[in-house]
Design an enzyme around this catalytic site. Sequence first.
Site, mmCIF file in Angstrom:
data_model
loop_
_atom_site.group_PDB
_atom_site.id
_atom_site.type_symbol
_atom_site.label_atom_id
_atom_site.label_comp_id
_atom_site.label_asym_id
_atom_site.label_seq_id
_atom_site.Cartn_x
_atom_site.Cartn_y
_atom_site.Cartn_z
ATOM 1 N N ASN A 99 8.416 31.523 -52.472
ATOM 2 C CA ASN A 99 9.016 30.259 -52.921
ATOM 3 C C ASN A 99 8.510 29.034 -52.184
ATOM 4 O OD1 ASN A 99 10.476 31.369 -50.668
ATOM 5 N ND2 ASN A 99 12.049 29.831 -51.030
ATOM 6 N N GLY A 109 12.841 36.963 -47.484
ATOM 7 C CA GLY A 109 12.710 37.433 -48.856
ATOM 8 C C GLY A 109 14.056 37.850 -49.385
ATOM 9 N N THR A 132 17.422 40.043 -50.378
ATOM 10 C CA THR A 132 18.350 40.898 -49.629
ATOM 11 C C THR A 132 18.028 42.376 -49.842
ATOM 12 O OG1 THR A 132 20.089 39.235 -49.639
ATOM 13 C CG2 THR A 132 20.800 41.528 -49.415
ATOM 14 N N ALA A 133 17.698 42.739 -51.071
ATOM 15 C CA ALA A 133 17.378 44.148 -51.363
ATOM 16 C C ALA A 133 16.169 44.602 -50.547
ATOM 17 C CB ALA A 133 17.108 44.310 -52.857
ATOM 18 N N THR A 134 15.174 43.759 -50.467
ATOM 19 C CA THR A 134 13.975 44.106 -49.693
ATOM 20 C C THR A 134 14.307 44.152 -48.207
ATOM 21 O OG1 THR A 134 12.720 42.893 -51.349
ATOM 22 C CG2 THR A 134 11.538 43.526 -49.340
ATOM 23 N N GLU A 141 15.595 36.840 -42.920
ATOM 24 C CA GLU A 141 16.114 35.631 -43.577
ATOM 25 C C GLU A 141 16.147 35.953 -45.068
ATOM 26 O OE1 GLU A 141 17.401 32.328 -44.786
ATOM 27 O OE2 GLU A 141 15.427 32.658 -45.521
ATOM 28 N N CYS A 173 16.049 29.219 -50.883
ATOM 29 C CA CYS A 173 17.246 29.972 -50.487
ATOM 30 C C CYS A 173 18.369 29.040 -50.058
ATOM 31 C CB CYS A 173 16.895 30.918 -49.339
ATOM 32 S SG CYS A 173 16.225 30.041 -47.931
ATOM 33 N N GLU A 215 16.045 31.732 -36.940
ATOM 34 C CA GLU A 215 14.708 31.173 -36.679
ATOM 35 C C GLU A 215 14.907 29.754 -36.151
ATOM 36 O OE1 GLU A 215 13.219 32.080 -40.824
ATOM 37 O OE2 GLU A 215 11.629 33.040 -39.685
HETATM 38 O O1 TXE Z 1 11.100 38.567 -52.425
HETATM 39 P P1 TXE Z 1 10.711 39.984 -51.932
HETATM 40 P P2 TXE Z 1 10.524 37.870 -53.647
HETATM 41 C C1 TXE Z 1 15.178 36.204 -53.121
HETATM 42 C C2 TXE Z 1 15.289 35.718 -54.543
HETATM 43 C C3 TXE Z 1 14.085 36.337 -55.179
HETATM 44 C C4 TXE Z 1 14.174 37.707 -54.544
HETATM 45 C C5 TXE Z 1 12.855 38.390 -54.642
HETATM 46 O O2 TXE Z 1 16.439 36.267 -55.143
HETATM 47 O O3 TXE Z 1 14.216 36.484 -56.582
HETATM 48 O O4 TXE Z 1 14.491 37.439 -53.167
HETATM 49 O O5 TXE Z 1 11.859 37.415 -54.262
HETATM 50 C C6 TXE Z 1 7.247 41.678 -49.310
HETATM 51 N N1 TXE Z 1 8.061 46.357 -47.331
HETATM 52 N N2 TXE Z 1 14.429 35.308 -52.271
HETATM 53 O O6 TXE Z 1 9.908 38.763 -54.690
HETATM 54 O O7 TXE Z 1 10.459 40.946 -53.016
HETATM 55 C C7 TXE Z 1 6.673 40.963 -50.497
HETATM 56 O O8 TXE Z 1 5.350 41.389 -50.763
HETATM 57 C C8 TXE Z 1 7.515 45.252 -46.786
HETATM 58 C C9 TXE Z 1 15.137 34.548 -51.273
HETATM 59 O O9 TXE Z 1 9.648 36.834 -53.019
HETATM 60 O O10 TXE Z 1 11.746 40.292 -50.957
HETATM 61 C C10 TXE Z 1 6.738 39.517 -50.045
HETATM 62 O O11 TXE Z 1 5.643 39.224 -49.207
HETATM 63 N N3 TXE Z 1 7.364 44.077 -47.436
HETATM 64 C C11 TXE Z 1 14.203 34.219 -50.147
HETATM 65 C C12 TXE Z 1 8.022 39.482 -49.246
HETATM 66 O O12 TXE Z 1 8.303 40.834 -48.885
HETATM 67 C C13 TXE Z 1 7.810 44.014 -48.703
HETATM 68 C C14 TXE Z 1 12.932 33.578 -50.638
HETATM 69 C C15 TXE Z 1 9.204 38.951 -50.047
HETATM 70 O O13 TXE Z 1 9.285 39.736 -51.217
HETATM 71 C C16 TXE Z 1 8.401 45.113 -49.355
HETATM 72 C C17 TXE Z 1 12.327 34.418 -51.626
HETATM 73 C C18 TXE Z 1 8.515 46.327 -48.608
HETATM 74 N N4 TXE Z 1 9.061 47.436 -49.142
HETATM 75 C C19 TXE Z 1 13.071 35.270 -52.420
HETATM 76 N N5 TXE Z 1 8.740 44.726 -50.630
HETATM 77 C C20 TXE Z 1 14.789 33.243 -49.133
HETATM 78 N N6 TXE Z 1 15.907 33.593 -48.510
HETATM 79 O O14 TXE Z 1 14.196 32.195 -48.893
HETATM 80 C C21 TXE Z 1 8.364 43.440 -50.743
HETATM 81 N N7 TXE Z 1 7.802 42.996 -49.607
#
Ligand code: TXE
Length: 480
Positions: free
Chosen positions: A149, A225, A227-229, A247, A281, A460
Amino acid sequence: MHIHNYINGHLTPAQSGNYLDNYDPSTGNVYSHIPDSDAADVQAAVEAAEKAFPAWSTCGLQERYRILHRIADLIQEQVEELAQAESRDSGKAISTSRTVDIPRAQANFRFFATAILHFSSESHHIEGQAINFTLRQPIGVVGCISPWNLPLYLFTWKIAPALAAGNCVVAKPSELTPMTAFLLSKICMEAGLPAGVLNIVHGLGPKAGQAIVEHPKIKAISFTGGTATGRILARTAAPMFKKLSLELGGKNPNLIFADCNFEEAVSTTVRSSFANNGQICLCGSRVYIERPLYEKFRNELVRRVRQLKVGDPFNDDTNMGALVSKQHKEKVMGYLSLAKEEGGAILCGGESVELPGGLSGGYYLSPAVVEGLPNTCRTNQEEIFGPVVTLQPFDTEEEAIAMANGVEYGLASTIWTQDISRASRVAERIQAGIVWVNCWLLRDLRTPFGGVKNSGVGREGGTEALRFFTEAKNVCIKYS
Ligand code: TXE
Protein backbone atom coordinates in the site's frame (compact mmCIF):
# COMPACT_ATOMS: atom_id res chain seq x y z
CA MET A 1 11.60 -4.71 -18.16
CA HIS A 2 13.13 -7.25 -15.74
CA ILE A 3 13.64 -6.36 -12.10
CA HIS A 4 16.56 -8.00 -10.30
CA ASN A 5 17.35 -9.02 -6.76
CA TYR A 6 20.03 -7.03 -4.95
CA ILE A 7 22.32 -9.57 -3.26
CA ASN A 8 25.90 -9.06 -2.05
CA GLY A 9 26.04 -5.68 -3.76
CA HIS A 10 25.01 -7.00 -7.18
CA LEU A 11 21.79 -6.94 -9.20
CA THR A 12 21.01 -10.54 -10.06
CA PRO A 13 18.11 -12.69 -11.34
CA ALA A 14 16.58 -15.40 -9.18
CA GLN A 15 18.73 -18.55 -9.27
CA SER A 16 15.72 -20.38 -10.75
CA GLY A 17 15.73 -17.95 -13.66
CA ASN A 18 11.94 -17.68 -13.25
CA TYR A 19 9.99 -14.44 -13.31
CA LEU A 20 6.54 -13.29 -12.22
CA ASP A 21 4.40 -10.81 -14.13
CA ASN A 22 4.12 -7.33 -12.66
CA TYR A 23 0.93 -5.43 -13.57
CA ASP A 24 0.33 -1.72 -14.08
CA PRO A 25 -2.98 -1.17 -12.18
CA SER A 26 -3.81 1.92 -14.24
CA THR A 27 -4.09 -0.17 -17.44
CA GLY A 28 -4.36 -3.78 -16.27
CA ASN A 29 -1.38 -4.66 -18.48
CA VAL A 30 1.83 -6.51 -17.56
CA TYR A 31 4.59 -3.92 -17.71
CA SER A 32 7.54 -5.63 -16.02
CA HIS A 33 8.73 -8.90 -14.52
CA ILE A 34 10.06 -9.68 -11.05
CA PRO A 35 12.35 -12.50 -9.92
CA ASP A 36 10.43 -15.51 -8.61
CA SER A 37 12.92 -15.99 -5.79
CA ASP A 38 12.98 -18.91 -3.39
CA ALA A 39 14.98 -20.29 -0.45
CA ALA A 40 18.15 -20.53 -2.55
CA ASP A 41 18.11 -16.78 -3.18
CA VAL A 42 17.37 -16.08 0.49
CA GLN A 43 20.30 -18.31 1.45
CA ALA A 44 22.62 -16.32 -0.81
CA ALA A 45 21.31 -13.10 0.71
CA VAL A 46 21.86 -14.36 4.27
CA GLU A 47 25.42 -15.44 3.46
CA ALA A 48 26.14 -11.99 2.03
CA ALA A 49 24.62 -10.30 5.07
CA GLU A 50 26.59 -12.48 7.50
CA LYS A 51 29.82 -11.69 5.67
CA ALA A 52 29.11 -7.94 5.75
CA PHE A 53 27.97 -7.79 9.38
CA PRO A 54 31.32 -7.58 11.26
CA ALA A 55 32.49 -4.54 9.30
CA TRP A 56 29.11 -2.79 9.15
CA SER A 57 28.37 -3.24 12.85
CA THR A 58 31.76 -1.77 13.84
CA CYS A 59 32.27 0.91 11.18
CA GLY A 60 31.10 3.59 13.61
CA LEU A 61 27.98 5.73 13.94
CA GLN A 62 29.40 8.58 11.84
CA GLU A 63 30.01 6.25 8.87
CA ARG A 64 26.49 4.77 9.08
CA TYR A 65 25.12 8.30 9.44
CA ARG A 66 27.07 9.40 6.34
CA ILE A 67 25.93 6.56 4.10
CA LEU A 68 22.26 6.66 5.19
CA HIS A 69 22.24 10.43 4.63
CA ARG A 70 23.72 9.89 1.17
CA ILE A 71 20.91 7.44 0.37
CA ALA A 72 18.39 10.09 1.50
CA ASP A 73 20.10 12.68 -0.72
CA LEU A 74 19.84 10.37 -3.73
CA ILE A 75 16.16 9.64 -3.03
CA GLN A 76 15.62 13.41 -2.92
CA GLU A 77 17.46 13.88 -6.23
CA GLN A 78 15.40 11.12 -7.87
CA VAL A 79 12.02 11.98 -6.32
CA GLU A 80 10.24 12.36 -9.69
CA GLU A 81 11.54 9.08 -11.16
CA LEU A 82 10.68 7.28 -7.92
CA ALA A 83 7.21 8.88 -7.78
CA GLN A 84 6.47 7.91 -11.38
CA ALA A 85 7.61 4.34 -10.64
CA GLU A 86 5.52 4.18 -7.47
CA SER A 87 2.35 5.28 -9.28
CA ARG A 88 3.02 2.95 -12.20
CA ASP A 89 3.43 0.04 -9.81
CA SER A 90 0.64 0.76 -7.31
CA GLY A 91 -1.93 2.74 -9.29
CA LYS A 92 -1.91 5.53 -6.74
CA ALA A 93 -2.31 9.15 -7.87
CA ILE A 94 1.01 10.76 -8.80
CA SER A 95 0.25 13.59 -6.36
CA THR A 96 0.24 11.02 -3.54
CA SER A 97 3.50 9.46 -4.68
CA ARG A 98 5.13 12.90 -4.98
CA THR A 99 3.88 14.35 -1.68
CA VAL A 100 3.52 11.30 0.59
CA ASP A 101 5.32 8.15 -0.45
CA ILE A 102 8.70 9.29 -1.73
CA PRO A 103 9.29 12.24 0.63
CA ARG A 104 8.56 9.95 3.56
CA ALA A 105 11.00 7.31 2.26
CA GLN A 106 13.67 10.00 2.22
CA ALA A 107 12.63 11.17 5.69
CA ASN A 108 12.91 7.63 7.04
CA PHE A 109 16.58 7.42 6.07
CA ARG A 110 17.33 10.96 7.23
CA PHE A 111 15.60 10.47 10.57
CA PHE A 112 17.38 7.24 11.50
CA ALA A 113 20.75 8.45 10.17
CA THR A 114 20.67 11.09 12.91
CA ALA A 115 18.63 9.15 15.50
CA ILE A 116 21.45 6.62 15.85
CA LEU A 117 23.81 9.47 16.88
CA HIS A 118 21.55 10.28 19.83
CA PHE A 119 20.55 6.73 20.76
CA SER A 120 21.68 6.27 24.37
CA SER A 121 21.11 3.59 26.96
CA GLU A 122 21.17 3.52 30.73
CA SER A 123 23.47 2.72 33.66
CA HIS A 124 22.60 1.70 37.25
CA HIS A 125 24.85 2.32 40.21
CA ILE A 126 25.05 -0.14 43.14
CA GLU A 127 26.49 2.40 45.54
CA GLY A 128 29.91 1.59 46.87
CA GLN A 129 30.00 -1.71 44.99
CA ALA A 130 29.37 -1.75 41.30
CA ILE A 131 28.29 0.07 38.21
CA ASN A 132 25.91 -1.44 35.68
CA PHE A 133 25.73 -0.21 32.14
CA THR A 134 23.49 -1.45 29.33
CA LEU A 135 24.92 -2.07 25.89
CA ARG A 136 22.47 -2.02 22.98
CA GLN A 137 24.15 -4.06 20.31
CA PRO A 138 22.98 -4.85 16.77
CA ILE A 139 21.25 -8.21 16.43
CA GLY A 140 23.06 -9.39 13.28
CA VAL A 141 21.03 -10.39 10.19
CA VAL A 142 17.40 -9.23 10.31
CA GLY A 143 14.42 -9.67 7.95
CA CYS A 144 12.14 -6.86 6.75
CA ILE A 145 8.92 -7.71 4.88
CA SER A 146 6.61 -4.98 3.64
CA PRO A 147 3.22 -4.57 1.91
CA TRP A 148 1.92 -3.00 -1.29
CA ASN A 149 0.00 0.00 0.00
CA LEU A 150 2.87 2.39 0.73
CA PRO A 151 5.67 0.49 -0.97
CA LEU A 152 8.89 2.51 -0.57
CA TYR A 153 7.54 4.37 2.49
CA LEU A 154 7.02 1.21 4.57
CA PHE A 155 9.98 -0.66 3.07
CA THR A 156 12.40 2.06 4.19
CA TRP A 157 10.54 2.56 7.53
CA LYS A 158 11.98 -0.84 8.48
CA ILE A 159 15.27 -0.89 6.61
CA ALA A 160 16.53 2.52 7.81
CA PRO A 161 16.48 1.80 11.57
CA ALA A 162 17.75 -1.75 11.02
CA LEU A 163 20.81 -0.45 9.12
CA ALA A 164 21.32 2.54 11.42
CA ALA A 165 21.51 0.19 14.41
CA GLY A 166 24.31 -1.75 12.67
CA ASN A 167 22.38 -4.79 11.41
CA CYS A 168 22.56 -6.31 7.96
CA VAL A 169 19.21 -6.82 6.24
CA VAL A 170 17.42 -9.32 4.04
CA ALA A 171 14.32 -7.47 2.81
CA LYS A 172 11.35 -8.39 0.63
CA PRO A 173 8.87 -5.85 -0.77
CA SER A 174 5.40 -6.93 -1.87
CA GLU A 175 5.35 -8.81 -5.17
CA LEU A 176 2.59 -6.37 -6.20
CA THR A 177 4.79 -3.27 -5.88
CA PRO A 178 8.48 -4.17 -6.31
CA MET A 179 9.67 -1.35 -8.54
CA THR A 180 10.79 1.33 -6.09
CA ALA A 181 12.58 -1.27 -3.99
CA PHE A 182 14.52 -2.18 -7.14
CA LEU A 183 15.33 1.49 -7.73
CA LEU A 184 16.42 1.75 -4.09
CA SER A 185 18.92 -1.05 -4.77
CA LYS A 186 20.59 1.10 -7.39
CA ILE A 187 20.55 4.10 -5.08
CA CYS A 188 22.26 2.07 -2.36
CA MET A 189 24.96 0.96 -4.79
CA GLU A 190 25.48 4.58 -5.86
CA ALA A 191 25.61 5.71 -2.22
CA GLY A 192 28.43 3.27 -1.52
CA LEU A 193 26.52 1.02 0.85
CA PRO A 194 28.94 -1.90 1.33
CA ALA A 195 28.03 -5.16 -0.42
CA GLY A 196 25.80 -7.47 1.61
CA VAL A 197 24.67 -4.85 4.14
CA LEU A 198 21.26 -4.62 2.47
CA ASN A 199 19.94 -7.50 0.35
CA ILE A 200 16.59 -7.26 -1.44
CA VAL A 201 14.95 -10.52 -2.52
CA HIS A 202 11.84 -10.18 -4.69
CA GLY A 203 9.08 -12.75 -4.93
CA LEU A 204 5.99 -14.34 -3.48
CA GLY A 205 5.13 -14.20 0.21
CA PRO A 206 4.58 -17.91 0.85
CA LYS A 207 7.83 -18.71 -1.04
CA ALA A 208 10.51 -15.99 -0.74
CA GLY A 209 8.85 -14.35 2.27
CA GLN A 210 8.40 -17.61 4.13
CA ALA A 211 12.05 -18.51 3.40
CA ILE A 212 13.12 -15.29 5.15
CA VAL A 213 10.91 -15.92 8.17
CA GLU A 214 12.11 -19.49 8.63
CA HIS A 215 15.82 -18.93 7.99
CA PRO A 216 17.67 -19.85 11.23
CA LYS A 217 20.30 -17.12 10.78
CA ILE A 218 17.69 -14.32 10.57
CA LYS A 219 17.13 -13.38 14.20
CA ALA A 220 14.40 -10.74 13.96
CA ILE A 221 11.52 -10.07 11.59
CA SER A 222 9.85 -6.71 11.06
CA PHE A 223 6.61 -7.20 9.13
CA THR A 224 3.79 -5.00 7.90
CA GLY A 225 0.79 -6.53 6.20
CA GLY A 226 -2.44 -8.34 6.82
CA THR A 227 -3.46 -9.80 10.15
CA ALA A 228 -3.90 -13.26 8.62
CA THR A 229 -0.37 -13.19 7.26
CA GLY A 230 0.91 -11.91 10.58
CA ARG A 231 -0.52 -15.04 12.19
CA ILE A 232 1.32 -17.26 9.72
CA LEU A 233 4.61 -15.48 10.36
CA ALA A 234 4.20 -15.66 14.13
CA ARG A 235 3.51 -19.39 13.94
CA THR A 236 6.80 -19.91 12.10
CA ALA A 237 8.97 -17.43 14.02
CA ALA A 238 7.78 -17.99 17.60
CA PRO A 239 9.21 -21.51 18.08
CA MET A 240 12.50 -20.17 16.67
CA PHE A 241 12.50 -17.44 19.35
CA LYS A 242 12.91 -14.64 16.82
CA LYS A 243 12.14 -11.04 17.74
CA LEU A 244 8.93 -10.06 15.96
CA SER A 245 7.48 -6.67 15.06
CA LEU A 246 4.05 -7.07 13.45
CA GLU A 247 2.22 -4.02 12.06
CA LEU A 248 -1.06 -5.50 10.86
CA GLY A 249 -4.53 -4.50 9.74
CA GLY A 250 -6.83 -1.81 11.08
CA LYS A 251 -10.54 -0.90 11.17
CA ASN A 252 -10.15 2.57 12.56
CA PRO A 253 -12.94 4.66 14.13
CA ASN A 254 -13.45 8.41 13.72
CA LEU A 255 -15.48 9.96 16.56
CA ILE A 256 -17.10 13.24 15.47
CA PHE A 257 -18.68 15.13 18.39
CA ALA A 258 -21.26 17.85 17.74
CA ASP A 259 -18.96 20.57 19.14
CA CYS A 260 -16.19 19.84 16.62
CA ASN A 261 -14.70 22.41 14.24
CA PHE A 262 -17.04 21.36 11.42
CA GLU A 263 -14.95 22.46 8.43
CA GLU A 264 -11.75 20.90 9.84
CA ALA A 265 -13.56 17.69 10.72
CA VAL A 266 -15.33 17.20 7.41
CA SER A 267 -12.38 18.14 5.19
CA THR A 268 -9.98 15.93 7.15
CA THR A 269 -12.49 13.06 7.20
CA VAL A 270 -12.56 13.08 3.39
CA ARG A 271 -8.78 12.61 3.49
CA SER A 272 -8.71 10.07 6.35
CA SER A 273 -11.36 8.03 4.51
CA PHE A 274 -10.01 8.05 0.98
CA ALA A 275 -6.30 8.94 0.92
CA ASN A 276 -4.44 6.38 -1.21
CA ASN A 277 -7.85 4.92 -2.14
CA GLY A 278 -8.40 4.04 1.53
CA GLN A 279 -5.43 1.66 1.24
CA ILE A 280 -3.64 2.89 4.36
CA CYS A 281 -3.86 0.91 7.62
CA LEU A 282 -4.40 4.25 9.38
CA CYS A 283 -7.45 5.28 7.33
CA GLY A 284 -10.62 5.86 9.33
CA SER A 285 -13.19 3.49 7.82
CA ARG A 286 -15.86 3.77 10.55
CA VAL A 287 -17.20 7.30 11.05
CA TYR A 288 -19.29 7.84 14.20
CA ILE A 289 -21.17 11.17 14.37
CA GLU A 290 -22.98 12.63 17.37
CA ARG A 291 -26.67 12.56 16.40
CA PRO A 292 -27.38 16.36 16.41
CA LEU A 293 -24.66 16.78 13.79
CA TYR A 294 -25.32 13.56 11.86
CA GLU A 295 -27.40 14.83 8.92
CA LYS A 296 -25.39 17.98 8.35
CA PHE A 297 -22.08 16.09 8.49
CA ARG A 298 -23.32 13.21 6.33
CA ASN A 299 -24.69 15.52 3.62
CA GLU A 300 -21.53 17.63 3.46
CA LEU A 301 -19.24 14.59 3.51
CA VAL A 302 -21.18 12.95 0.64
CA ARG A 303 -21.17 16.20 -1.33
CA ARG A 304 -17.39 16.45 -1.10
CA VAL A 305 -16.76 12.76 -1.76
CA ARG A 306 -18.76 13.04 -4.98
CA GLN A 307 -16.29 15.74 -6.09
CA LEU A 308 -13.25 13.42 -5.76
CA LYS A 309 -11.81 12.74 -9.20
CA VAL A 310 -11.23 9.09 -10.08
CA GLY A 311 -8.87 9.01 -13.03
CA ASP A 312 -5.51 8.45 -14.63
CA PRO A 313 -3.01 8.22 -11.77
CA PHE A 314 -0.62 10.33 -13.84
CA ASN A 315 -2.91 13.35 -14.09
CA ASP A 316 -1.96 15.96 -11.52
CA ASP A 317 -5.63 16.65 -10.70
CA THR A 318 -6.52 13.00 -10.06
CA ASN A 319 -7.51 12.36 -6.43
CA MET A 320 -8.15 8.62 -6.73
CA GLY A 321 -6.06 6.44 -9.00
CA ALA A 322 -6.48 2.70 -9.51
CA LEU A 323 -6.70 0.10 -6.77
CA VAL A 324 -3.56 -2.02 -6.49
CA SER A 325 -4.80 -5.16 -8.23
CA LYS A 326 -7.76 -6.78 -9.97
CA GLN A 327 -8.13 -9.14 -7.03
CA HIS A 328 -8.14 -6.30 -4.51
CA LYS A 329 -10.77 -4.36 -6.49
CA GLU A 330 -12.92 -7.51 -6.56
CA LYS A 331 -12.42 -7.91 -2.78
CA VAL A 332 -13.56 -4.33 -2.13
CA MET A 333 -16.55 -4.68 -4.48
CA GLY A 334 -17.42 -7.86 -2.65
CA TYR A 335 -17.65 -5.87 0.56
CA LEU A 336 -19.90 -3.31 -1.12
CA SER A 337 -22.29 -6.11 -2.12
CA LEU A 338 -22.10 -7.42 1.44
CA ALA A 339 -22.90 -3.95 2.80
CA LYS A 340 -26.12 -3.94 0.76
CA GLU A 341 -27.00 -7.49 1.82
CA GLU A 342 -26.49 -6.46 5.46
CA GLY A 343 -28.99 -3.61 5.02
CA GLY A 344 -26.70 -0.70 4.29
CA ALA A 345 -27.55 2.19 2.00
CA ILE A 346 -24.78 3.29 -0.37
CA LEU A 347 -25.09 7.09 -0.39
CA CYS A 348 -22.53 7.63 -3.15
CA GLY A 349 -19.90 5.77 -5.16
CA GLY A 350 -19.11 2.10 -4.99
CA GLU A 351 -19.23 1.81 -8.77
CA SER A 352 -16.60 0.33 -11.04
CA VAL A 353 -15.23 3.18 -13.18
CA GLU A 354 -14.40 2.51 -16.84
CA LEU A 355 -11.83 4.98 -18.15
CA PRO A 356 -11.30 5.51 -21.90
CA GLY A 357 -8.53 4.28 -24.17
CA GLY A 358 -5.51 2.54 -22.71
CA LEU A 359 -6.90 2.92 -19.16
CA SER A 360 -10.00 0.80 -19.87
CA GLY A 361 -8.40 -2.26 -18.27
CA GLY A 362 -7.45 -0.42 -15.07
CA TYR A 363 -8.82 -1.17 -11.58
CA TYR A 364 -10.91 1.96 -10.83
CA LEU A 365 -13.66 2.30 -8.22
CA SER A 366 -15.59 5.38 -7.11
CA PRO A 367 -15.32 6.22 -3.38
CA ALA A 368 -18.28 4.93 -1.36
CA VAL A 369 -20.08 6.18 1.76
CA VAL A 370 -22.47 3.71 3.41
CA GLU A 371 -25.01 4.28 6.20
CA GLY A 372 -27.64 2.27 8.02
CA LEU A 373 -25.48 -0.64 9.17
CA PRO A 374 -25.19 -1.98 12.73
CA ASN A 375 -21.78 -1.93 14.39
CA THR A 376 -21.68 -5.72 14.62
CA CYS A 377 -22.14 -6.55 10.93
CA ARG A 378 -19.22 -7.88 8.89
CA THR A 379 -18.92 -4.65 6.89
CA ASN A 380 -18.18 -2.83 10.16
CA GLN A 381 -16.05 -5.59 11.65
CA GLU A 382 -13.71 -6.63 8.83
CA GLU A 383 -10.88 -4.65 7.24
CA ILE A 384 -11.89 -3.67 3.68
CA PHE A 385 -8.78 -1.60 2.93
CA GLY A 386 -10.38 0.30 0.06
CA PRO A 387 -12.41 3.46 -0.71
CA VAL A 388 -15.35 2.53 1.52
CA VAL A 389 -16.46 4.14 4.79
CA THR A 390 -19.54 3.62 6.94
CA LEU A 391 -21.40 6.25 8.97
CA GLN A 392 -23.20 5.63 12.26
CA PRO A 393 -24.83 8.12 14.69
CA PHE A 394 -24.27 8.00 18.44
CA ASP A 395 -25.94 9.71 21.41
CA THR A 396 -23.48 9.43 24.28
CA GLU A 397 -19.72 9.34 24.83
CA GLU A 398 -20.08 5.89 26.38
CA GLU A 399 -21.87 4.56 23.31
CA ALA A 400 -19.27 6.07 20.97
CA ILE A 401 -16.38 4.49 22.89
CA ALA A 402 -18.13 1.12 23.04
CA MET A 403 -18.78 1.09 19.29
CA ALA A 404 -15.25 2.32 18.49
CA ASN A 405 -13.75 -0.46 20.63
CA GLY A 406 -16.21 -3.06 19.36
CA VAL A 407 -13.90 -4.62 16.76
CA GLU A 408 -10.96 -7.03 16.88
CA TYR A 409 -8.54 -4.35 15.67
CA GLY A 410 -6.91 -1.48 17.59
CA LEU A 411 -4.53 0.51 15.42
CA ALA A 412 -5.57 4.19 15.11
CA SER A 413 -8.46 6.51 15.89
CA THR A 414 -9.43 10.16 15.45
CA ILE A 415 -11.47 12.24 17.90
CA TRP A 416 -13.08 15.52 16.82
CA THR A 417 -14.15 17.81 19.67
CA GLN A 418 -13.28 21.25 21.07
CA ASP A 419 -13.73 19.91 24.61
CA ILE A 420 -10.19 19.07 25.70
CA SER A 421 -11.38 17.17 28.78
CA ARG A 422 -13.59 14.97 26.66
CA ALA A 423 -10.78 14.45 24.13
CA SER A 424 -8.44 13.32 26.91
CA ARG A 425 -11.07 11.08 28.54
CA VAL A 426 -11.99 9.38 25.28
CA ALA A 427 -8.36 9.03 24.10
CA GLU A 428 -7.54 7.24 27.34
CA ARG A 429 -10.28 4.65 26.73
CA ILE A 430 -9.97 4.03 23.01
CA GLN A 431 -8.29 0.65 22.32
CA ALA A 432 -5.71 1.81 19.81
CA GLY A 433 -1.98 2.44 19.54
CA ILE A 434 -2.45 5.86 17.96
CA VAL A 435 -5.10 8.53 18.70
CA TRP A 436 -5.30 11.75 16.69
CA VAL A 437 -7.33 14.62 18.22
CA ASN A 438 -8.58 17.22 15.70
CA CYS A 439 -6.16 15.93 13.08
CA TRP A 440 -5.18 12.82 11.10
CA LEU A 441 -1.87 11.37 9.96
CA LEU A 442 0.07 14.17 11.66
CA ARG A 443 3.30 12.23 12.11
CA ASP A 444 6.35 12.75 14.32
CA LEU A 445 8.78 9.91 13.58
CA ARG A 446 9.98 9.92 17.21
CA THR A 447 6.60 8.64 18.44
CA PRO A 448 5.76 4.97 19.03
CA PHE A 449 3.86 3.55 16.03
CA GLY A 450 1.76 0.39 16.10
CA GLY A 451 -1.43 -1.15 17.35
CA VAL A 452 -3.08 -3.45 19.88
CA LYS A 453 -5.39 -6.45 19.60
CA ASN A 454 -5.32 -7.84 16.04
CA SER A 455 -3.50 -4.77 14.72
CA GLY A 456 -0.20 -6.20 15.77
CA VAL A 457 2.62 -6.62 18.24
CA GLY A 458 5.36 -4.14 19.06
CA ARG A 459 6.01 -0.56 18.01
CA GLU A 460 8.00 1.09 15.23
CA GLY A 461 9.36 4.62 15.15
CA GLY A 462 12.06 6.53 17.03
CA THR A 463 13.83 4.71 19.83
CA GLU A 464 11.18 1.96 19.71
CA ALA A 465 12.59 0.91 16.33
CA LEU A 466 16.22 1.20 17.44
CA ARG A 467 15.46 -0.87 20.55
CA PHE A 468 13.70 -3.48 18.41
CA PHE A 469 16.74 -3.77 16.16
CA THR A 470 19.23 -4.10 19.04
CA GLU A 471 19.75 -6.52 21.92
CA ALA A 472 20.19 -5.10 25.42
CA LYS A 473 23.16 -6.49 27.38
CA ASN A 474 23.70 -5.45 30.99
CA VAL A 475 27.32 -5.31 32.12
CA CYS A 476 27.93 -5.15 35.86
CA ILE A 477 31.42 -4.11 37.02
CA LYS A 478 32.23 -4.53 40.68
CA TYR A 479 34.76 -2.17 42.24
CA SER A 480 36.42 -2.44 45.62
O1 TXE B 1 -0.66 -8.11 2.73
P1 TXE B 1 0.03 -9.48 2.93
P2 TXE B 1 -1.19 -7.57 1.41
C1 TXE B 1 -4.07 -5.65 4.99
C2 TXE B 1 -5.20 -5.32 4.05
C3 TXE B 1 -4.81 -6.05 2.81
C4 TXE B 1 -4.35 -7.34 3.45
C5 TXE B 1 -3.48 -8.09 2.49
O2 TXE B 1 -6.40 -5.88 4.54
O3 TXE B 1 -5.92 -6.34 1.97
O4 TXE B 1 -3.57 -6.92 4.58
O5 TXE B 1 -2.57 -7.13 1.92
C6 TXE B 1 4.39 -11.03 2.36
N1 TXE B 1 5.50 -15.43 4.78
N2 TXE B 1 -2.98 -4.71 4.92
O6 TXE B 1 -1.49 -8.60 0.35
O7 TXE B 1 -0.54 -10.56 2.12
C7 TXE B 1 3.88 -10.48 1.06
O8 TXE B 1 4.61 -10.99 -0.04
C8 TXE B 1 6.22 -14.30 4.64
C9 TXE B 1 -2.77 -3.81 6.03
O9 TXE B 1 -0.18 -6.51 1.09
O10 TXE B 1 0.05 -9.63 4.38
C10 TXE B 1 4.10 -8.99 1.26
O11 TXE B 1 5.44 -8.66 1.00
N3 TXE B 1 5.79 -13.21 3.96
C11 TXE B 1 -1.33 -3.41 6.08
C12 TXE B 1 3.80 -8.81 2.73
O12 TXE B 1 3.94 -10.10 3.33
C13 TXE B 1 4.56 -13.26 3.43
C14 TXE B 1 -0.85 -2.88 4.75
C15 TXE B 1 2.39 -8.32 3.00
O13 TXE B 1 1.52 -9.22 2.35
C16 TXE B 1 3.74 -14.40 3.53
C17 TXE B 1 -1.12 -3.85 3.73
C18 TXE B 1 4.26 -15.52 4.25
N4 TXE B 1 3.55 -16.65 4.40
C19 TXE B 1 -2.16 -4.74 3.83
N5 TXE B 1 2.56 -14.14 2.88
C20 TXE B 1 -1.04 -2.30 7.09
N6 TXE B 1 -1.33 -2.53 8.36
O14 TXE B 1 -0.51 -1.26 6.71
C21 TXE B 1 2.67 -12.89 2.39
N7 TXE B 1 3.86 -12.35 2.70
